[in-house]
Design an enzyme around this catalytic site. Structure first.
Site, PDB file in Angstrom:
ATOM      1  N   ARG A  51       0.817  -1.218  -0.096  1.00  5.05           N
ATOM      2  CA  ARG A  51      -0.020   0.001   0.105  1.00  5.05           C
ATOM      3  C   ARG A  51       0.689   1.439  -0.040  1.00  5.05           C
ATOM      4  NH1 ARG A  51      -4.500   0.739   4.534  1.00  5.05           N
ATOM      5  NH2 ARG A  51      -2.850   1.264   5.853  1.00  5.05           N
ATOM      6  N   LYS A 150      -2.902   7.536   2.099  1.00  7.17           N
ATOM      7  CA  LYS A 150      -2.497   8.302   3.625  1.00  7.17           C
ATOM      8  C   LYS A 150      -1.517   9.373   3.615  1.00  7.17           C
ATOM      9  CE  LYS A 150      -2.265   5.139   7.010  1.00  7.17           C
ATOM     10  NZ  LYS A 150      -3.275   5.573   7.921  1.00  7.17           N
ATOM     11  N   GLU A 183     -16.146   7.042   6.378  1.00  5.05           N
ATOM     12  CA  GLU A 183     -15.283   6.116   7.312  1.00  5.05           C
ATOM     13  C   GLU A 183     -15.209   7.149   8.422  1.00  5.05           C
ATOM     14  OE1 GLU A 183     -11.130   5.653   5.822  1.00  5.05           O
ATOM     15  OE2 GLU A 183     -11.298   7.529   5.003  1.00  5.05           O
TER      16      GLU A 183
HETATM   17  N1  PMP Z   1      -9.299   5.089   7.572  1.00  5.65           N
HETATM   18  C1  PMP Z   1      -8.456   6.081   7.793  1.00  5.65           C
HETATM   19  C2  PMP Z   1      -8.776   7.439   7.302  1.00  5.65           C
HETATM   20  C3  PMP Z   1      -7.188   5.711   8.541  1.00  5.65           C
HETATM   21  O1  PMP Z   1      -6.450   6.660   8.813  1.00  5.65           O
HETATM   22  C4  PMP Z   1      -6.942   4.271   8.839  1.00  5.65           C
HETATM   23  C5  PMP Z   1      -5.805   3.878   9.496  1.00  5.65           C
HETATM   24  N2  PMP Z   1      -4.605   4.032   8.904  1.00  5.65           N
HETATM   25  C6  PMP Z   1      -7.918   3.225   8.477  1.00  5.65           C
HETATM   26  C7  PMP Z   1      -9.100   3.929   7.810  1.00  5.65           C
HETATM   27  C8  PMP Z   1      -7.761   1.932   8.789  1.00  5.65           C
HETATM   28  O2  PMP Z   1      -7.054   1.425   7.892  1.00  5.65           O
HETATM   29  P1  PMP Z   1      -5.897   0.130   8.234  1.00  5.65           P
HETATM   30  O3  PMP Z   1      -6.896  -0.897   8.865  1.00  5.65           O
HETATM   31  O4  PMP Z   1      -5.318  -0.115   7.202  1.00  5.65           O
HETATM   32  O5  PMP Z   1      -5.058   0.759   9.675  1.00  5.65           O
END
Ligand code: PMP
Length: 290
Positions: A51, A150, A183
């Site tokens: 990623r 991110k 989210e």
């Molecule tokens: N959405 C956002 C905005 C995030 O910052 C994160 C955490 N990194 C997630 C969802 C969850 O992603 P992951 O399970 O890959 O940590």
């Protein structure tokens, strides 16, 4: 004392530094990953690295080290700090440039790896569930900056977090520009209605979370029907169960959204089963450090 990786070497965390001319600092021009290690196993390290490298590609950041080298360094960061359970933060910025915006004046990206500890929520919240609110801010539009990146500019998420904390809640839910549920500030969202598990597709404008995909795999293994679907707040308010997923938060139940009690107001049976299974795989699915 802990040791932090900065551009090729491990240095004392107190002395670790990057230039004030780094475009990660000046413009938020960069990306990051949050990764966990459980009992000496780095959870889904390959997926996190993939990623990261995909995000770098999308932003035309030329990674100064290969994915294999990065993997070695992440493992070393955990080992050198003698950690078994850890939270690893990987940060890649455009690097040092001048005061202008031009990324082509930054010859080399900056790479930082921090291995430390994290506790986001107390265990009682996993047992009793979270109460959350919907933010008045909308999630960044895909047309402006795809939330699948991110990036080092998390202001959209931070403003929503401020709103939640000021209102006395630990987390906020964000809708996209059209009003669909996207989210939370640092987590993906799932709801369960009539025995079916739903989460929005990334196309709604949310991160393709690695915890999210782990939960989807678990649901499939448990034979829980699953659908990726656009849905609105109405569907959240009237869901039987709700939970959030993220590397830092893991999988955590939600029992109230905008003062509407979800289901019976306690973590639901499917949520609890998924959390139980998730906790079983954390120290299995990944890269062994020791
Ligand atoms: N959405 C956002 C905005 C995030 O910052 C994160 C955490 N990194 C997630 C969802 C969850 O992603 P992951 O399970 O890959 O940590």
């Amino acid at each position: 004392m802990s040791l932090v990786y900065v551009n090729g070497e491990f240095v004392d965390s107190e002395k670790a530094s990057i230039s004030v001319f780094d475009h990660g600092y000046l413009y938020g021009d960069g990306i990051f990953e949050g990764i966990r290690a459980y009992d000496g196993v780095i959870f889904k390290l390959d997926e996190h690295l993939k990623r990261l490298y995909s995000m770098a590609k999308a932003l035309l950041i030329e990674m100064p080290i290969t994915m294999d080298e990065m993997k070695e360094k992440v493992i070393e960061a955990v080992k050198i700090n003698r950690l078994k359970d850890a939270y690893i933060r990987l940060v890649v910025s455009r690097g040092k440039g001048d005061l202008g915006l031009d990324p082509y004046k930054c010859p080399k990206p900056t790479v930082v790896i921090i291995a430390d500890k994290i506790t986001l929520y107390p265990e009682t919240m996993y047992k009793n569930g979270l109460k959350i609110i919907t933010s008045t801010y909308r999630r960044n539009s895909i047309q402006a900056l795809d939330p699948q990146i991110k990036s080092l500019n998390y202001l959209n998420n931070i403003l929503a977090k401020i709103e939640a904390v000021k209102a006395g809640y630990p987390e906020a839910l964000l809708l996209n520009q059209e009003g669909y549920v996207a989210e939370c500030t640092g987590d993906n969202i799932f709801i369960i209605s009539n025995g079916i598990l739903f989460t929005p597709p990334s196309a709604v404008g949310s991160l393709g979370g690695i915890t999210r995909s782990t939960v989807i795999d678990i649901a499939k293994q448990l034979g829980i029907p699953f659908e990726e679907k656009f849905f609105s707040l109405f569907n959240v308010y009237t869901a039987d169960e709700c939970f959030l997923t993220g590397t830092a938060a893991e999988a955590i139940p939600v029992v109230e959204v905008d003062h509407r009690v979800i289901g019976d107001g306690v973590p639901g049976p499917i949520t609890n089963k998924i959390i139980e299974e998730f906790r079983k795989v954390t120290s299995i699915l990944g890269t062994k450090v020791y």
